[in-house]
Design a protein around this motif. Structure first.
Motif, PDB file in Angstrom:
ATOM      1  N   LEU A  45       0.836  -1.193   0.000  1.00 23.18           N
ATOM      2  CA  LEU A  45       0.000   0.000   0.000  1.00 23.18           C
ATOM      3  C   LEU A  45       0.875   1.249   0.000  1.00 23.18           C
ATOM      4  CD1 LEU A  45      -2.674  -0.975   2.686  1.00 23.18           C
ATOM      5  CD2 LEU A  45      -3.066  -0.732   0.213  1.00 23.18           C
ATOM      6  N   PRO A  46       0.394   2.345  -0.590  1.00 25.46           N
ATOM      7  CA  PRO A  46       1.151   3.602  -0.518  1.00 25.46           C
ATOM      8  C   PRO A  46       1.311   4.031   0.938  1.00 25.46           C
ATOM      9  CG  PRO A  46      -0.674   3.762  -2.092  1.00 25.46           C
ATOM     10  CD  PRO A  46      -0.867   2.483  -1.327  1.00 25.46           C
ATOM     11  N   THR A  47       2.370   4.762   1.198  1.00 21.79           N
ATOM     12  CA  THR A  47       2.624   5.209   2.569  1.00 21.79           C
ATOM     13  C   THR A  47       2.133   6.625   2.818  1.00 21.79           C
ATOM     14  OG1 THR A  47       4.845   5.972   1.946  1.00 21.79           O
ATOM     15  CG2 THR A  47       4.635   3.712   2.785  1.00 21.79           C
ATOM     16  N   ARG A  48       1.752   7.351   1.756  1.00 23.01           N
ATOM     17  CA  ARG A  48       1.268   8.718   1.935  1.00 23.01           C
ATOM     18  C   ARG A  48       0.350   9.100   0.777  1.00 23.01           C
ATOM     19  NH1 ARG A  48       6.886   8.800   1.241  1.00 23.01           N
ATOM     20  NH2 ARG A  48       7.618   9.591  -0.782  1.00 23.01           N
ATOM     21  N   LEU A  49      -0.365  10.188   0.961  1.00 24.04           N
ATOM     22  CA  LEU A  49      -1.300  10.663  -0.053  1.00 24.04           C
ATOM     23  C   LEU A  49      -0.559  11.322  -1.211  1.00 24.04           C
ATOM     24  CD1 LEU A  49      -4.097  12.307   2.142  1.00 24.04           C
ATOM     25  CD2 LEU A  49      -4.120  10.037   1.090  1.00 24.04           C
ATOM     26  N   GLY A  50      -1.290  11.531  -2.311  1.00 22.48           N
ATOM     27  CA  GLY A  50      -0.745  12.210  -3.476  1.00 22.48           C
ATOM     28  C   GLY A  50      -0.875  11.345  -4.715  1.00 22.48           C
ATOM     29  N   LEU A  51      -1.166  11.974  -5.851  1.00 25.47           N
ATOM     30  CA  LEU A  51      -1.342  11.214  -7.082  1.00 25.47           C
ATOM     31  C   LEU A  51      -0.119  10.376  -7.419  1.00 25.47           C
ATOM     32  CD1 LEU A  51      -3.179  13.767  -9.403  1.00 25.47           C
ATOM     33  CD2 LEU A  51      -4.094  11.634  -8.472  1.00 25.47           C
ATOM     34  N   ALA A  52       1.071  10.898  -7.131  1.00 24.76           N
ATOM     35  CA  ALA A  52       2.289  10.156  -7.453  1.00 24.76           C
ATOM     36  C   ALA A  52       2.404   8.870  -6.657  1.00 24.76           C
ATOM     37  CB  ALA A  52       3.519  11.030  -7.201  1.00 24.76           C
ATOM     38  N   ASN A  53       1.682   8.773  -5.556  1.00 30.38           N
ATOM     39  CA  ASN A  53       1.764   7.597  -4.694  1.00 30.38           C
ATOM     40  C   ASN A  53       0.701   6.551  -5.010  1.00 30.38           C
ATOM     41  OD1 ASN A  53       3.883   8.695  -2.816  1.00 30.38           O
ATOM     42  ND2 ASN A  53       2.302  10.247  -2.547  1.00 30.38           N
ATOM     43  N   PHE A  54      -0.327   6.942  -5.755  1.00 26.85           N
ATOM     44  CA  PHE A  54      -1.415   6.031  -6.100  1.00 26.85           C
ATOM     45  C   PHE A  54      -1.286   5.575  -7.546  1.00 26.85           C
ATOM     46  CE2 PHE A  54      -3.680   8.549  -2.767  1.00 26.85           C
ATOM     47  CZ  PHE A  54      -4.025   7.491  -1.932  1.00 26.85           C
ATOM     48  N   HIS A  55      -1.759   4.373  -7.809  1.00 27.71           N
ATOM     49  CA  HIS A  55      -1.966   3.942  -9.176  1.00 27.71           C
ATOM     50  C   HIS A  55      -3.327   4.463  -9.655  1.00 27.71           C
ATOM     51  CE1 HIS A  55       1.054   0.818  -7.925  1.00 27.71           C
ATOM     52  NE2 HIS A  55       1.544   1.175  -9.097  1.00 27.71           N
TER      53      HIS A  55
ATOM     54  N   GLY B 193       4.262  21.746  -9.855  1.00 25.16           N
ATOM     55  CA  GLY B 193       3.293  22.200 -10.837  1.00 25.16           C
ATOM     56  C   GLY B 193       2.099  21.280 -10.918  1.00 25.16           C
ATOM     57  N   PRO B 194       1.115  21.610 -11.769  1.00 26.40           N
ATOM     58  CA  PRO B 194      -0.103  20.802 -11.893  1.00 26.40           C
ATOM     59  C   PRO B 194       0.199  19.346 -12.204  1.00 26.40           C
ATOM     60  CG  PRO B 194      -0.334  22.882 -13.078  1.00 26.40           C
ATOM     61  CD  PRO B 194       1.104  22.778 -12.652  1.00 26.40           C
ATOM     62  N   GLY B 195      -0.423  18.461 -11.451  1.00 28.42           N
ATOM     63  CA  GLY B 195      -0.234  17.030 -11.662  1.00 28.42           C
ATOM     64  C   GLY B 195       1.034  16.472 -11.075  1.00 28.42           C
ATOM     65  N   CYS B 196       1.842  17.309 -10.425  1.00 32.66           N
ATOM     66  CA  CYS B 196       3.084  16.839  -9.804  1.00 32.66           C
ATOM     67  C   CYS B 196       2.946  16.953  -8.297  1.00 32.66           C
ATOM     68  CB  CYS B 196       4.272  17.666 -10.297  1.00 32.66           C
ATOM     69  SG  CYS B 196       5.877  17.097  -9.656  1.00 32.66           S
ATOM     70  N   THR B 197       2.808  15.830  -7.630  1.00 32.50           N
ATOM     71  CA  THR B 197       2.653  15.800  -6.183  1.00 32.50           C
ATOM     72  C   THR B 197       3.855  16.470  -5.512  1.00 32.50           C
ATOM     73  OG1 THR B 197       1.403  13.735  -6.342  1.00 32.50           O
ATOM     74  CG2 THR B 197       2.371  14.266  -4.200  1.00 32.50           C
ATOM     75  N   PRO B 198       3.624  17.314  -4.505  1.00 33.27           N
ATOM     76  CA  PRO B 198       4.736  18.010  -3.844  1.00 33.27           C
ATOM     77  C   PRO B 198       5.803  17.054  -3.319  1.00 33.27           C
ATOM     78  CG  PRO B 198       2.642  18.964  -3.176  1.00 33.27           C
ATOM     79  CD  PRO B 198       2.315  17.733  -3.974  1.00 33.27           C
ATOM     80  N   ASN B 199       7.052  17.500  -3.406  1.00 29.55           N
ATOM     81  CA  ASN B 199       8.198  16.733  -2.926  1.00 29.55           C
ATOM     82  C   ASN B 199       8.685  17.270  -1.590  1.00 29.55           C
ATOM     83  OD1 ASN B 199       8.871  15.027  -5.407  1.00 29.55           O
ATOM     84  ND2 ASN B 199       8.944  17.082  -6.301  1.00 29.55           N
ATOM     85  N   LEU B 200       9.456  16.449  -0.890  1.00 27.09           N
ATOM     86  CA  LEU B 200      10.193  16.888   0.290  1.00 27.09           C
ATOM     87  C   LEU B 200      11.667  16.635   0.010  1.00 27.09           C
ATOM     88  CD1 LEU B 200      10.431  17.888   3.209  1.00 27.09           C
ATOM     89  CD2 LEU B 200      10.078  15.521   3.964  1.00 27.09           C
ATOM     90  N   PHE B 201      12.430  17.716  -0.185  1.00 23.85           N
ATOM     91  CA  PHE B 201      13.857  17.611  -0.467  1.00 23.85           C
ATOM     92  C   PHE B 201      14.661  18.040   0.754  1.00 23.85           C
ATOM     93  CE2 PHE B 201      12.315  18.440  -4.911  1.00 23.85           C
ATOM     94  CZ  PHE B 201      12.654  17.198  -5.428  1.00 23.85           C
ATOM     95  N   THR B 202      15.634  17.224   1.126  1.00 21.59           N
ATOM     96  CA  THR B 202      16.556  17.557   2.200  1.00 21.59           C
ATOM     97  C   THR B 202      17.972  17.465   1.645  1.00 21.59           C
ATOM     98  OG1 THR B 202      15.035  16.615   3.845  1.00 21.59           O
ATOM     99  CG2 THR B 202      17.302  17.011   4.535  1.00 21.59           C
ATOM    100  N   GLY B 203      18.585  18.628   1.414  1.00 21.50           N
ATOM    101  CA  GLY B 203      19.926  18.647   0.851  1.00 21.50           C
ATOM    102  C   GLY B 203      20.070  19.774  -0.146  1.00 21.50           C
ATOM    103  N   PRO B 204      21.297  20.124  -0.505  1.00 17.36           N
ATOM    104  CA  PRO B 204      21.539  21.220  -1.440  1.00 17.36           C
ATOM    105  C   PRO B 204      21.086  20.860  -2.852  1.00 17.36           C
ATOM    106  CG  PRO B 204      23.580  20.080  -0.967  1.00 17.36           C
ATOM    107  CD  PRO B 204      22.547  19.501  -0.040  1.00 17.36           C
ATOM    108  N   GLN B 205      20.780  21.893  -3.646  1.00 14.33           N
ATOM    109  CA  GLN B 205      20.326  21.684  -5.013  1.00 14.33           C
ATOM    110  C   GLN B 205      21.108  22.575  -5.973  1.00 14.33           C
ATOM    111  OE1 GLN B 205      16.081  22.078  -5.432  1.00 14.33           O
ATOM    112  NE2 GLN B 205      15.651  21.007  -3.522  1.00 14.33           N
TER     113      GLN B 205
END
Length: 460
Positions: free
Chosen positions: A219-229, A440-452
Motif C-alpha cells: 500500500l502507498p505510505t502517503r497521499l498524493g497522485l504520485a503515490n497512487f496507481h 506544478g499541476p499534476g506533480c505531487t509536492p516533494n520533500l527535499f533535504t539537501g543542497p540543489q
C-alpha cells in the motif's frame, strides 16, 4: 484474540442518513470525553491520537495520513483540480468549490464567504456556515474518517480522492490542516492484529488498480497522485453517479470500486475501447457503463457478494430523465459552457499536463546501491532507493511516490520528472534537454533535504 484499545465506530459514511447516524454517535462520543483540552472539540493528532476515542475529531495535516487503498481514479481528482483552478464558479455568482469542499470535509457545512485573497492554507481567510465548535449532526456527517493504528499512525479510511485533491491543489499541500472523525483506535495492537482488524471491518482494499491481490506492505505510505496507481474504472464509476447508481443508505465499503470491478469483468468501458482524451467518446463510455449498471437485475451479484440493489443500482436510468436532462445532461456540458460538467473539467485539466515519457525500466520496492539511467526512461515508482542515482546524457528519469537516500547527478538528461518524492541528498541537474519537473499541476509536492544545483533546465 485482540487486545488493547479496539473499539470501533460505525462503518464509513457515504449517504445522508448514514452520515447523520454516525454524526449523532460522534456527538455522543465527544460529549463523553474527558481530559482533552484541545479547542472546539478537536484534538491535535501529534499528542492525542494514542488516546483518541471513536467519534472524536482529530486535527491532522495531510502528510500524517496513510492510505488504505492502492489506487484512485485520477480523473475524479482531475475534475476537482480543474474546477478549483477555474474562475467559472465566481463568474456564475458563487464561490469556488474548493472552499465548499474544505468546509464540508472539516465539518463546517458550506462556505459562507471567501473574499479576494482567501486561501485553503489559511482557514481564517474564509468563513464556513457552521463555526468551529458548533458542528451539527448534518455537518459532521460530511467529514472523512481515520483509524489510529499501532504507535499512533493515522490510516485514512474515507476521503482519499478529496484529500488528495487538497494536497495537489497549489494552495494546499502536505501541511494543509483538516479534521477527521476517529473511526477506531487500534494503537495498542500489533501490526498483524491491526491489519486483521482492518480487513475484518472492510476498511482496507488489498487489490491493485487491476483488481489483483496485494499485501499491506504494498500500500502507498502517503497521499498524493504520485503515490497512487490510476484505476480508470474507478473514474468511470464516479461519473456514473446518480445516472447508473446512487449511493444507498447502507452503502458497502469501497462501493465505487466494486462497481468498477464488475465493469472490468464484463469488459464494459474497457480502456482502449474508447478515447479517454476525447470528450464525446468518454461521455459515450459513461453512458454505456451507466446503462449496463441500471439494466442489471436488482438481485444480480456485482462484487464481493453485494447485489446491484445493495450497491445502489438506479432504475430507471438517469432517474427517468431524457439524456439531455438529469445528471447525464449536466455531465454532458462541455468546458465551453458557463457551467461545465465534471467530465469536461477533468479532461480539460488532464489535457494541460505535460507528457511523461514511457518507462523502459521500472524500479519498485527496495533497491540498494548505485542506480544509473543510461538510456531510455528509468522510472522509480513507489520505490525505496538507497544509493546514488546518475542520469546519462539523453536518458530520462521519472520518480513517482518514492523515497530516495542518496545524491542525484544528471547532466544533459532528456527529461527529469520528480513528483511525490521524499529525497535526502544533494541534487545536481544541469542542462536538461527537454524538461525538468519538480512542481506544478499534476506533480505531487516533494520533500527535499539537501543542497540543489539546478542550472540550464527548461522547466515545465
Amino acid at each position: 484474540m485482540m487486545t488493547g484499545t479496539a473499539s470501533a465506530a460505525p462503518s464509513r459514511h457515504r449517504h445522508p442518513s448514514r452520515r447523520a447516524a454516525l454524526a449523532a454517535a460522534s456527538a455522543l462520543a465527544l460529549g463523553g470525553l474527558t481530559g482533552f483540552a484541545a479547542p472546539a472539540g478537536a484534538a491535535p493528532a501529534d499528542g492525542a491520537a494514542l488516546a483518541a476515542q471513536p467519534g472524536q475529531l482529530l486535527d491532522v495535516t495531510l502528510d500524517q495520513l496513510h492510505p488504505t487503498q492502492d489506487a484512485v481514479g485520477y480523473d475524479e481528482v482531475y475534475y476537482k483540480l480543474g474546477r478549483y483552478a477555474s474562475d467559472k464558479d465566481r463568474l456564475n455568482g458563487g464561490i469556488n468549490k474548493r472552499f465548499d469542499d474544505w468546509c464540508a470535509t472539516n465539518g463546517q457545512g458550506a462556505v459562507a464567504a471567501a473574499p479576494a485573497g482567501a486561501t485553503l492554507a489559511d482557514p481564517a481567510s474564509f468563513t464556513c456556515t457552521v463555526p468551529v465548535g458548533q458542528e451539527t449532526a448534518a455537518s459532521r456527517a460530511e467529514m472523512k474518517t481515520v483509524v489510529v493504528g499501532p504507535g499512533g499512525a493515522l490510516y485514512l479510511t474515507d476521503g482519499h480522492h478529496t484529500l488528495t485533491s487538497f494536497l495537489e491543489t497549489p494552495e494546499g499541500g502536505p501541511k494543509l490542516h483538516i479534521r477527521l472523525i476517529v473511526q477506531a483506535n487500534y494503537s495498542a495492537l500489533s501490526k498483524a492484529a491491526f491489519w486483521q482488524a482492518m480487513q475484518d471491518h472492510g476498511w482496507v482494499r488489498l487489490l491493485d488498480e487491476h483488481a489483483n491481490p496485494l499485501t499491506v506492505d504494498q500500500l502507498p505510505t502517503r497521499l498524493g497522485l504520485a503515490n497512487f496507481h490510476d484505476d480508470p474504472y474507478r473514474s468511470l464509476v464516479y461519473f456514473t453517479r446518480d445516472i447508473g447508481y446512487s449511493v444507498p443508505d447502507d452503502a458497502a465499503e469501497f462501493l465505487e470500486f466494486q462497481w468498477g470491478d464488475w465493469l472490468r469483468g464484463q469488459g464494459i468501458g474497457l480502456p482502449g475501447s474508447y478515447d479517454s482524451s476525447d470528450f464525446a467518446s468518454y461521455l459515450d463510455a459513461v453512458r454505456t457503463a451507466s446503462q449496463a449498471m441500471s439494466a442489471l437485475p436488482g438481485d444480480a451479484v456485482v462484487s464481493g457478494g453485494a447485489t446491484a440493489d445493495q450497491l445502489g443500482r438506479l432504475t430507471p436510468w438517469n432517474a427517468g430523465k431524457k439524456p439531455t436532462g438529469g445528471e447525464f445532461g449536466k455531465l454532458s456540458a462541455p468546458i465551453t459552457d458557463a457551467k461545465p460538467g465534471k467530465l469536461a473539467y477533468a479532461l480539460d485539466f488532464r489535457s494541460k499536463l505535460p507528457a511523461t515519457p514511457a518507462c523502459t525500466t521500472t524500479v519498485t520496492g527496495a533497491h540498494n546501491g548505485p542506480l544509473t539511467a543510461a538510456t531510455g526512461t528509468t522510472c522509480l515508482v513507489n520505490a525505496r532507493q538507497n544509493g546514488p542515482i546518475v542520469v546519462r546524457a539523453g536518458a530520462n528519469l521519472v520518480v513517482a511516490g518514492s523515497d530516495v537516500n542518496g545524491p542525484l547527478q544528471a547532466v544533459g538528461a532528456g527529461t527529469v520528472r520528480i513528483c511525490g518524492a521524499d529525497w535526502t541528498g544533494p541534487l545536481s541537474i544541469v542542462n536538461t534537454r527537454d524538461r525538468l519537473t519538480l512542481a506544478g499541476p499534476g506533480c505531487t509536492p516533494n520533500l527535499f533535504t539537501g543542497p540543489q544545483q539546478l542550472v540550464g533546465n527548461p522547466v515545465g
